[in-house]
Each structure stands twice: as C-alpha cells, then as structure tokens.
Scaffold this motif. Structure first.
Motif, short mmCIF file in Angstrom:
data_model
loop_
_atom_site.label_atom_id
_atom_site.label_comp_id
_atom_site.label_asym_id
_atom_site.label_seq_id
_atom_site.Cartn_x
_atom_site.Cartn_y
_atom_site.Cartn_z
N ARG A 21 22.99 -21.53 -23.08
CA ARG A 21 22.47 -22.06 -24.34
C ARG A 21 22.27 -23.57 -24.23
O ARG A 21 23.00 -24.25 -23.51
CB ARG A 21 23.44 -21.76 -25.49
N PRO A 22 21.28 -24.10 -24.94
CA PRO A 22 21.05 -25.55 -24.87
C PRO A 22 22.19 -26.34 -25.51
O PRO A 22 22.83 -25.88 -26.46
CB PRO A 22 19.74 -25.74 -25.65
N LEU A 23 22.42 -27.52 -24.97
CA LEU A 23 23.44 -28.43 -25.49
C LEU A 23 22.75 -29.43 -26.41
O LEU A 23 21.85 -30.15 -25.98
CB LEU A 23 24.13 -29.15 -24.33
N ALA A 42 19.21 -30.82 -34.40
CA ALA A 42 19.35 -29.36 -34.46
C ALA A 42 18.07 -28.66 -34.04
O ALA A 42 16.97 -29.08 -34.41
CB ALA A 42 19.75 -28.94 -35.87
N GLU A 43 18.24 -27.59 -33.26
CA GLU A 43 17.11 -26.76 -32.84
C GLU A 43 17.47 -25.29 -33.04
O GLU A 43 18.55 -24.86 -32.66
CB GLU A 43 16.77 -27.01 -31.37
N GLY A 44 16.59 -24.54 -33.65
CA GLY A 44 16.84 -23.12 -33.85
C GLY A 44 17.62 -22.85 -35.12
O GLY A 44 17.98 -23.75 -35.88
N ASP A 45 17.90 -21.56 -35.36
CA ASP A 45 18.58 -21.17 -36.59
C ASP A 45 20.02 -20.75 -36.37
O ASP A 45 20.70 -20.35 -37.31
CB ASP A 45 17.81 -20.04 -37.28
N ARG A 46 20.53 -20.90 -35.12
CA ARG A 46 21.92 -20.55 -34.82
C ARG A 46 22.57 -21.68 -34.04
O ARG A 46 21.94 -22.26 -33.16
CB ARG A 46 22.01 -19.25 -34.01
N ALA A 68 25.97 -31.24 -41.32
CA ALA A 68 24.71 -31.71 -40.73
C ALA A 68 23.85 -30.53 -40.30
O ALA A 68 22.62 -30.55 -40.46
CB ALA A 68 25.00 -32.61 -39.54
N LEU A 69 24.48 -29.50 -39.76
CA LEU A 69 23.72 -28.32 -39.34
C LEU A 69 23.14 -27.58 -40.54
O LEU A 69 21.98 -27.13 -40.51
CB LEU A 69 24.62 -27.39 -38.52
N THR A 70 23.94 -27.43 -41.58
CA THR A 70 23.43 -26.80 -42.80
C THR A 70 22.27 -27.59 -43.38
O THR A 70 21.25 -27.02 -43.80
CB THR A 70 24.56 -26.68 -43.85
N GLU A 71 22.40 -28.91 -43.39
CA GLU A 71 21.36 -29.79 -43.92
C GLU A 71 20.07 -29.67 -43.10
O GLU A 71 18.97 -29.83 -43.63
CB GLU A 71 21.86 -31.24 -43.89
N GLU A 75 20.88 -21.52 -39.93
CA GLU A 75 21.27 -20.41 -40.79
C GLU A 75 22.64 -19.83 -40.47
O GLU A 75 23.36 -19.38 -41.37
CB GLU A 75 20.22 -19.29 -40.69
N THR A 76 23.02 -19.83 -39.18
CA THR A 76 24.29 -19.23 -38.78
C THR A 76 25.08 -20.21 -37.93
O THR A 76 24.59 -20.69 -36.90
CB THR A 76 24.05 -17.94 -37.96
N VAL A 77 26.29 -20.51 -38.38
CA VAL A 77 27.15 -21.46 -37.67
C VAL A 77 28.44 -20.76 -37.24
O VAL A 77 29.15 -20.18 -38.06
CB VAL A 77 27.51 -22.68 -38.56
N THR A 78 28.71 -20.81 -35.95
CA THR A 78 30.00 -20.36 -35.41
C THR A 78 30.80 -21.59 -35.04
O THR A 78 30.27 -22.50 -34.38
CB THR A 78 29.80 -19.48 -34.16
N THR A 79 32.04 -21.64 -35.46
CA THR A 79 32.91 -22.77 -35.15
C THR A 79 33.97 -22.33 -34.15
O THR A 79 34.73 -21.40 -34.41
CB THR A 79 33.60 -23.32 -36.40
N VAL A 80 33.99 -22.99 -33.00
CA VAL A 80 35.00 -22.73 -31.98
C VAL A 80 36.03 -23.85 -32.04
O VAL A 80 35.69 -25.03 -31.90
CB VAL A 80 34.39 -22.66 -30.57
#
Length: 280
Positions: A21-23, A42-46, A68-71, A75-80
């Motif tokens: 996946r891109p960084l 941000a790029e893409g919806d995930r 920032a990602l939501t803004e 659409e989908t955020v996974t937090t590690v």
C-alpha cells in the motif's frame, strides 16, 4: 494508504512495504504556542493509521490524523495502535480514579471504523472501544534475532505471561518454557526465582510484553547470572525503556536486548509489520 504517526514512521514504512500500500505524505508541525498540527495528503477512500501513543502528545496527534482523513473525504479509517499508552490503566485503582484506557479507547473510536492493538498488556482493553477491535500477536517476531542457543530456556516474569514465552519458543523451534515466582518478604523486598527449570549452563531468554523501567527485568537477569546461566537475553514486544532502563540491564549482565518497532528504539531489532499485515 498507510498514514504514519510521527513516533511510528519506521514501522509505517515497513507496513507499507509489507502490504504494497502507498505511504501517505504527512507533515507534523507546531504552532508558536506549542499546539500540534498535522497535514495529510490523502489519496483514495481507505486509510490505515499506524500510530503508537507513547506520550500524551501522540494521542493528540492521532486524533488529528483521524480528523484530517475524515476532512479529506476518506470513507474508511483503520487505526493501528502498535503500542497503546494508558492500556495498563484498565480499571479505577482507587475511588475517584478514571478508567483511562476506556477514556482513550472511546476517543479513538470516534474517528475510526476498526482498531488493531499489538499485544496490549490486558486484552480486555479491546472491550472499551466502540468499534470492532482486534489484538495482533507480534511476540513470535522476537525469535528472529536469536542466534544459535545452547539448551535454551524461555522465561516469563510471571505465570500470567507464560504464553508470550511459549510463543517465542515455538517461533524459535526449540527449548523449554518456565516462569518466575515472586515471594514478597516486605513492602520493598521481593525475591524472584525460576519456578522449576534449572538454568545452570543454559542460554536463557527473558520474555515480556513491555519493559518500562527495567527494574524487575534487571533483577531477573542478575538472579540468572548468579545461578550460572550461560547467557541471558531479554526480549520484549514493546521496548519502552524509560530513564536508565538500558543501563540497569547492562549492569545486570544481559547479553543483548531485543524488541520490536512498536516503540522505535535502538533495540528494535525486528518489525511487527508482518504480524500487523496479516491482520489487516
């Protein structure tokens, strides 16, 4: 897209390489008054945020990354959470105390659709989140830097953590497993010794999830050396190593300290990225 917290840049890069996946391009800044500010291209919806929360500032930064990602329309955020700070405050110890792990989990849940935690001190903290949450076991990665060991013995600091020692032993492929017994003689005097296994002439690997101050671990190393262990290695998933922890361990006679990059330290010999990638 992999989005790195400032304290977890190396692990995020490893995870991006592991998953293909891109960084994301992220900048970390401060206003003149000291307040933090992040910016994410941000790029893409995930997106997957990779952020250890070692300090209070790391928590603020994580919440800003989520927002920032939501803004940006993600659409989908996974937090590690490679290392989840406050996870050991999983109950109110005295009347009037907060359950800090719960408070932090609820805050993270507001900006995430899914959470992964790496070897939390208590797996029950996952119940505090309001979104699907899973644990990732990266302990097996600690076997990688262990070279040829002589009649190895894998020791955990207590019976409750023996599964960690078993995981490292299984990944290494040989050896016995035991744990330390603690006998408290007074408020300040604690005697520790291996439960059953003999250590004379054997290479011993001490395994724990977190090493913070290093006090208990250095005492364990000293006991093993007094009992003529051949070599003593220390392995932990989260090498917090605050203040003079490394000095304590060195003075106790440890052969080497190995940790993962959930907390990026000089002893972070292996990456937790493959274990995290398997769970994503």
């Amino acid at each position: 897209m992999i989005v790195a917290g400032s304290a977890t840049q190396g692990l995020a890069a490893e995870l991006a390489a592991e998953t293909g996946r891109p960084l994301a391009r992220v900048s970390y800044d401060r206003f003149p008054d000291g307040e933090r500010k992040v910016q994410v291209a941000a790029e893409g919806d995930r997106a997957t945020i990779v952020a250890s929360t070692v300090s209070d500032g790391d928590w603020v930064e994580l919440l800003q990354l989520q927002d920032a990602l939501t803004e940006s329309g993600v659409e989908t955020v996974t937090t590690v959470l490679p290392y989840m700070g406050y996870a050991r405050q999983d109950k109110a110890f005295e009347e009037g105390d907060p359950v800090s792990a719960r408070a932090m989990a609820r805050a993270i849940s507001t900006g995430s659709d899914r959470v992964l935690t790496v070897n939390p001190h208590e797996a029950a903290v996952c119940e505090f989140f309001d979104v699907p949450t899973e644990t990732v076991d990266a302990a097996g990665r600690l076997a990688a830097p262990l070279s040829e060991l002589s009649d190895p013995l894998f020791l955990s600091p207590d019976a409750g953590a023996i599964s960690l020692a078993e995981t490292v032993r299984d990944a290494y492929g040989a050896g016995a497993v035991d744990h330390f017994e603690k006998t408290r003689h007074s408020g300040t005097e604690v005697e520790i010794e291996p439960s059953e296994a003999a250590v004379d002439g054997r290479d011993v690997v001490l395994v724990d999830d977190i090493i913070a101050t290093g006090s208990t671990m250095s005492q364990s190393v000293a006991v093993l050396n007094e009992r003529d262990a051949a070599r003593v290695f220390v392995s932990c998933v989260h090498p917090l190593l605050v203040r003079n922890a490394q000095l304590k361990l060195a003075r106790a006679g440890v052969e080497a300290i190995y940790g993962t990059d959930t907390i990026e330290r000089g002893v972070s010999e292996v990456s937790a990225a493959p274990a995290i990638a398997d769970a994503l």
